[in-house]
Design an enzyme around this catalytic site. Structure first.
Site, PDB file in Angstrom:
ATOM      1  CB  SER A   1      65.058  49.330  29.074  1.00  0.00           C
ATOM      2  OG  SER A   1      64.566  50.033  27.956  1.00  0.00           O
TER       3      SER A   1
ATOM      4  CE1 TYR B   1      70.501  51.684  28.609  1.00  0.00           C
ATOM      5  CE2 TYR B   1      68.735  51.486  26.997  1.00  0.00           C
ATOM      6  CZ  TYR B   1      69.148  51.660  28.308  1.00  0.00           C
ATOM      7  OH  TYR B   1      68.214  51.790  29.307  1.00  0.00           O
TER       8      TYR B   1
ATOM      9  CE  LYS C   1      69.575  49.281  31.269  1.00  0.00           C
ATOM     10  NZ  LYS C   1      69.829  49.470  32.696  1.00  0.00           N
TER      11      LYS C   1
HETATM   12  P1  NAD Z   1      70.437  58.565  35.166  1.00  0.00           P
HETATM   13  O1  NAD Z   1      71.617  58.688  34.281  1.00  0.00           O
HETATM   14  O2  NAD Z   1      69.762  59.804  35.602  1.00  0.00           O
HETATM   15  O3  NAD Z   1      70.802  57.698  36.456  1.00  0.00           O
HETATM   16  C1  NAD Z   1      71.792  56.691  36.445  1.00  0.00           C
HETATM   17  C2  NAD Z   1      72.717  56.984  37.607  1.00  0.00           C
HETATM   18  O4  NAD Z   1      73.742  55.983  37.672  1.00  0.00           O
HETATM   19  C3  NAD Z   1      73.440  58.337  37.474  1.00  0.00           C
HETATM   20  O5  NAD Z   1      73.264  59.068  38.672  1.00  0.00           O
HETATM   21  C4  NAD Z   1      74.904  57.977  37.243  1.00  0.00           C
HETATM   22  O6  NAD Z   1      75.777  58.922  37.776  1.00  0.00           O
HETATM   23  C5  NAD Z   1      74.991  56.627  37.934  1.00  0.00           C
HETATM   24  N1  NAD Z   1      76.019  55.714  37.421  1.00  0.00           N
HETATM   25  C6  NAD Z   1      76.288  55.377  36.127  1.00  0.00           C
HETATM   26  N2  NAD Z   1      77.297  54.501  36.060  1.00  0.00           N
HETATM   27  C7  NAD Z   1      77.680  54.253  37.345  1.00  0.00           C
HETATM   28  C8  NAD Z   1      78.679  53.432  37.936  1.00  0.00           C
HETATM   29  N3  NAD Z   1      79.492  52.685  37.184  1.00  0.00           N
HETATM   30  N4  NAD Z   1      78.794  53.417  39.279  1.00  0.00           N
HETATM   31  C9  NAD Z   1      77.976  54.174  40.056  1.00  0.00           C
HETATM   32  N5  NAD Z   1      77.037  54.982  39.549  1.00  0.00           N
HETATM   33  C10 NAD Z   1      76.878  55.019  38.210  1.00  0.00           C
HETATM   34  O7  NAD Z   1      69.391  57.582  34.420  1.00  0.00           O
HETATM   35  P2  NAD Z   1      67.907  57.197  34.818  1.00  0.00           P
HETATM   36  O8  NAD Z   1      67.005  57.709  33.756  1.00  0.00           O
HETATM   37  O9  NAD Z   1      67.641  57.527  36.229  1.00  0.00           O
HETATM   38  O10 NAD Z   1      67.990  55.626  34.615  1.00  0.00           O
HETATM   39  C11 NAD Z   1      68.225  54.736  35.688  1.00  0.00           C
HETATM   40  C12 NAD Z   1      68.270  53.330  35.134  1.00  0.00           C
HETATM   41  O11 NAD Z   1      67.052  53.038  34.449  1.00  0.00           O
HETATM   42  C13 NAD Z   1      69.403  53.087  34.138  1.00  0.00           C
HETATM   43  O12 NAD Z   1      69.933  51.798  34.352  1.00  0.00           O
HETATM   44  C14 NAD Z   1      68.692  53.142  32.802  1.00  0.00           C
HETATM   45  O13 NAD Z   1      69.341  52.368  31.823  1.00  0.00           O
HETATM   46  C15 NAD Z   1      67.335  52.556  33.139  1.00  0.00           C
HETATM   47  N6  NAD Z   1      66.267  52.983  32.221  1.00  0.00           N
HETATM   48  C16 NAD Z   1      66.050  54.323  32.023  1.00  0.00           C
HETATM   49  C17 NAD Z   1      65.061  54.724  31.110  1.00  0.00           C
HETATM   50  C18 NAD Z   1      64.820  56.191  30.851  1.00  0.00           C
HETATM   51  O14 NAD Z   1      64.245  56.501  29.813  1.00  0.00           O
HETATM   52  N7  NAD Z   1      65.205  57.095  31.720  1.00  0.00           N
HETATM   53  C19 NAD Z   1      64.298  53.763  30.427  1.00  0.00           C
HETATM   54  C20 NAD Z   1      64.543  52.424  30.676  1.00  0.00           C
HETATM   55  C21 NAD Z   1      65.526  52.034  31.587  1.00  0.00           C
HETATM   56  N1  UFG Z   2      61.540  62.044  19.335  1.00  0.00           N
HETATM   57  C1  UFG Z   2      61.416  63.110  18.464  1.00  0.00           C
HETATM   58  N2  UFG Z   2      62.281  64.160  18.637  1.00  0.00           N
HETATM   59  C2  UFG Z   2      63.227  64.184  19.611  1.00  0.00           C
HETATM   60  C3  UFG Z   2      63.333  63.088  20.502  1.00  0.00           C
HETATM   61  C4  UFG Z   2      62.467  62.018  20.318  1.00  0.00           C
HETATM   62  O1  UFG Z   2      60.580  63.114  17.575  1.00  0.00           O
HETATM   63  O2  UFG Z   2      63.988  65.170  19.689  1.00  0.00           O
HETATM   64  C5  UFG Z   2      60.588  60.915  19.194  1.00  0.00           C
HETATM   65  C6  UFG Z   2      61.260  59.597  18.868  1.00  0.00           C
HETATM   66  O3  UFG Z   2      61.446  59.452  17.476  1.00  0.00           O
HETATM   67  C7  UFG Z   2      60.243  58.602  19.462  1.00  0.00           C
HETATM   68  C8  UFG Z   2      59.672  59.354  20.673  1.00  0.00           C
HETATM   69  O4  UFG Z   2      59.940  60.730  20.426  1.00  0.00           O
HETATM   70  O5  UFG Z   2      59.208  58.365  18.551  1.00  0.00           O
HETATM   71  C9  UFG Z   2      60.311  58.960  21.995  1.00  0.00           C
HETATM   72  O6  UFG Z   2      61.730  59.066  21.884  1.00  0.00           O
HETATM   73  P1  UFG Z   2      62.677  58.992  23.171  1.00  0.00           P
HETATM   74  O7  UFG Z   2      64.080  59.173  22.693  1.00  0.00           O
HETATM   75  O8  UFG Z   2      62.187  59.896  24.241  1.00  0.00           O
HETATM   76  O9  UFG Z   2      62.442  57.510  23.708  1.00  0.00           O
HETATM   77  P2  UFG Z   2      62.667  56.106  22.996  1.00  0.00           P
HETATM   78  O10 UFG Z   2      61.364  55.393  23.023  1.00  0.00           O
HETATM   79  O11 UFG Z   2      63.344  56.235  21.706  1.00  0.00           O
HETATM   80  O12 UFG Z   2      63.720  55.420  23.976  1.00  0.00           O
HETATM   81  C10 UFG Z   2      63.448  55.303  25.368  1.00  0.00           C
HETATM   82  C11 UFG Z   2      64.746  55.374  26.155  1.00  0.00           C
HETATM   83  C12 UFG Z   2      65.600  54.200  25.844  1.00  0.00           C
HETATM   84  C13 UFG Z   2      64.850  52.937  26.057  1.00  0.00           C
HETATM   85  C14 UFG Z   2      63.553  52.945  25.294  1.00  0.00           C
HETATM   86  C15 UFG Z   2      62.749  51.752  25.657  1.00  0.00           C
HETATM   87  O13 UFG Z   2      65.439  56.548  25.839  1.00  0.00           O
HETATM   88  O14 UFG Z   2      66.691  54.196  26.733  1.00  0.00           O
HETATM   89  O15 UFG Z   2      62.803  54.110  25.629  1.00  0.00           O
HETATM   90  O16 UFG Z   2      61.527  51.749  25.036  1.00  0.00           O
HETATM   91  F1  UFG Z   2      65.607  51.907  25.635  1.00  0.00           F
END
Ligand code: NAD
Ligand code: UFG
Length: 338
Positions: free
Chosen positions: A125, A149, A153
């Site tokens: 991330s 979190y 990572k």
């Molecule tokens: P998500 O929660 O939709 O998907 C994660 C999946 O992993 C879920 O289906 C959950 O049930 C499964 N899971 C969690 N713990 C587990 C375990 N111990 N064993 C087996 N399955 C397990 O999230 P996502 O948005 O699809 O994110 C996927 C990955 O990408 C995550 O590692 C997350 O940290 C990373 N990531 C997500 C974002 C974002 O904004 N969505 C940004 C950066 C990184």
């Molecule tokens: N925001 C609002 N209102 C809300 C939610 C978010 O104003 O209800 C704003 C936040 O302050 C930020 C922007 O929208 O300025 C994006 O916020 P998000 O929560 O959607 O995303 P972040 O950038 O804070 O975090 C995301 C993922 C994290 C990851 C990070 C990496 O959620 O898991 O990107 O850049 F670590």
């Protein structure tokens, strides 16, 4: 033919990646404990692709279950999505986050090694850049973490770097995602958060569909073009295709590379609200609220390494992102339970 194992394959990014992998001719096996997802997503992926997805329920911390999985299926590479991802929650239950994310990854790698599978794509991330001094952020930017979190990572990145250092026959790609949004353009799969969404886009969609009254914009006094936070929003289908490219790259390369998956363009919170309203012709009521603790002003990627190494770049536009988010939300107001 061998399988690509997706840990967390039923989740938001995993399900979209499963579909793109099937479309590219790969066979897909998902291993997910469904702690934040359901099998319904993978059923829809099967409908959309016309191809089967093997879906096994299990936890990556369960060594015996993983050993069984690697013995039952011929697996050539792993895309490791499984993990917990809520920043706020991670500060409340840090041990759970370290156990699930860090210990889970160590167990997974141990069983991969035991099974002779040494190709891994890891979901990292942009959070590992902390509050970066300069934007756009290159992969060489210093890393730091401000919450459990992000720390999980960062720790996993270090663990995987040490692993490749010790055993150079591994091939590992750390994909650093910026802000994934949107949904498949069929409107059949998308993001289905539990409870009140933490992230901006699902919150906007739930306001638009009438599930929430109004959006709180967290801070309008940042040093950005309109005072609200700026992020690099990337369409989840572009992101999913980046994983296909990373797997193709790993077929030819060992070693470890960290690669940003972002567009290189930053949009503010109000840019997102306005684009959503304009493209979908629907009002998104909002109020300006105090800053959210831990948030940074601006974060967007230097995306050139992905293009150079993987031949990948984001293709979808901001309008695609907000249109596809709304198509999914309006067709599935209660997510997969709709
Ligand atoms: P998500 O929660 O939709 O998907 C994660 C999946 O992993 C879920 O289906 C959950 O049930 C499964 N899971 C969690 N713990 C587990 C375990 N111990 N064993 C087996 N399955 C397990 O999230 P996502 O948005 O699809 O994110 C996927 C990955 O990408 C995550 O590692 C997350 O940290 C990373 N990531 C997500 C974002 C974002 O904004 N969505 C940004 C950066 C990184
Ligand atoms: N925001 C609002 N209102 C809300 C939610 C978010 O104003 O209800 C704003 C936040 O302050 C930020 C922007 O929208 O300025 C994006 O916020 P998000 O929560 O959607 O995303 P972040 O950038 O804070 O975090 C995301 C993922 C994290 C990851 C990070 C990496 O959620 O898991 O990107 O850049 F670590």
């Amino acid at each position: 033919m061998s399988y690509i194992l997706l840990t967390g394959g039923a989740g938001y990014i995993g399900s979209h990646t499963a579909l793109e992998l099937l479309n590219a001719g790969f066979k897909v096996l998902s291993f997910d404990n469904f702690s934040n997802s359901s099998d319904a997503a993978l059923k829809r992926v099967e409908q959309l692709s016309g191809e089967p997805v093997v879906s096994i329920k299990g936890d990556i911390r369960d060594e015996a279950a993983l050993r069984q999985l690697f013995s039952d299926y011929n697996i050539s590479a792993v895309v490791h999505f499984a993990g917990l991802k809520a920043v706020g929650e991670s500060t409340q239950i840090p041990l759970h986050y370290y156990d699930n994310n860090v210990a889970g990854t160590v167990t997974l790698c141990r069983i991969m090694r035991e099974s002779g599978v040494k190709k891994l794509v890891f979901s990292s991330s942009a959070t590992v850049y902390g509050d970066a001094k300069q934007v756009p952020i290159p992969e060489t930017s210093p890393r730091s973490a401000t919450n459990p979190y992000g720390q999980s990572k960062l720790m996993i990145e270090h663990i995987l770097e040490d692993l490749v250092q010790a055993e150079p026959d591994w091939g590992i790609t750390l994909l650093r995602y910026f802000n994934p949004v949107g949904a498949h353009d069929s409107g059949r799969i998308g993001e289905d958060p539990n409870g009140i969404p933490n992230n901006l886009m699902p919150f906007i969609s739930q306001v638009a569909v009438g599930k929430r009254e109004k959006l709180s914009v967290f801070g309008a006094d940042y040093p950005t073009h309109d005072g609200t936070g700026v992020r690099d929003y990337i369409h989840v289908v572009d992101l999913a295709r980046g994983h296909v490219k990373a797997l193709q790259y790993l077929q030819q390369h060992n070693g470890i590379e960290a690669i940003n998956l972002g567009t290189g363009t930053g949009y503010s919170v109000l840019d997102m609200v306005n684009a959503f309203s304009r493209v979908n012709n629907i009002a998104v009521p909002y109020q300006i609220a105090p800053r959210r603790p831990g948030d940074i002003a601006t974060c967007y990627a230097e995306p050139g390494k992905a293009e150079k190494l993987l031949g990948w770049q984001a293709e979808k536009t901001l309008d695609d992102m907000v249109r596809d988010s709304w198509r999914w939300q309006s067709a599935n107001p209660n997510g997969y339970k709709s």
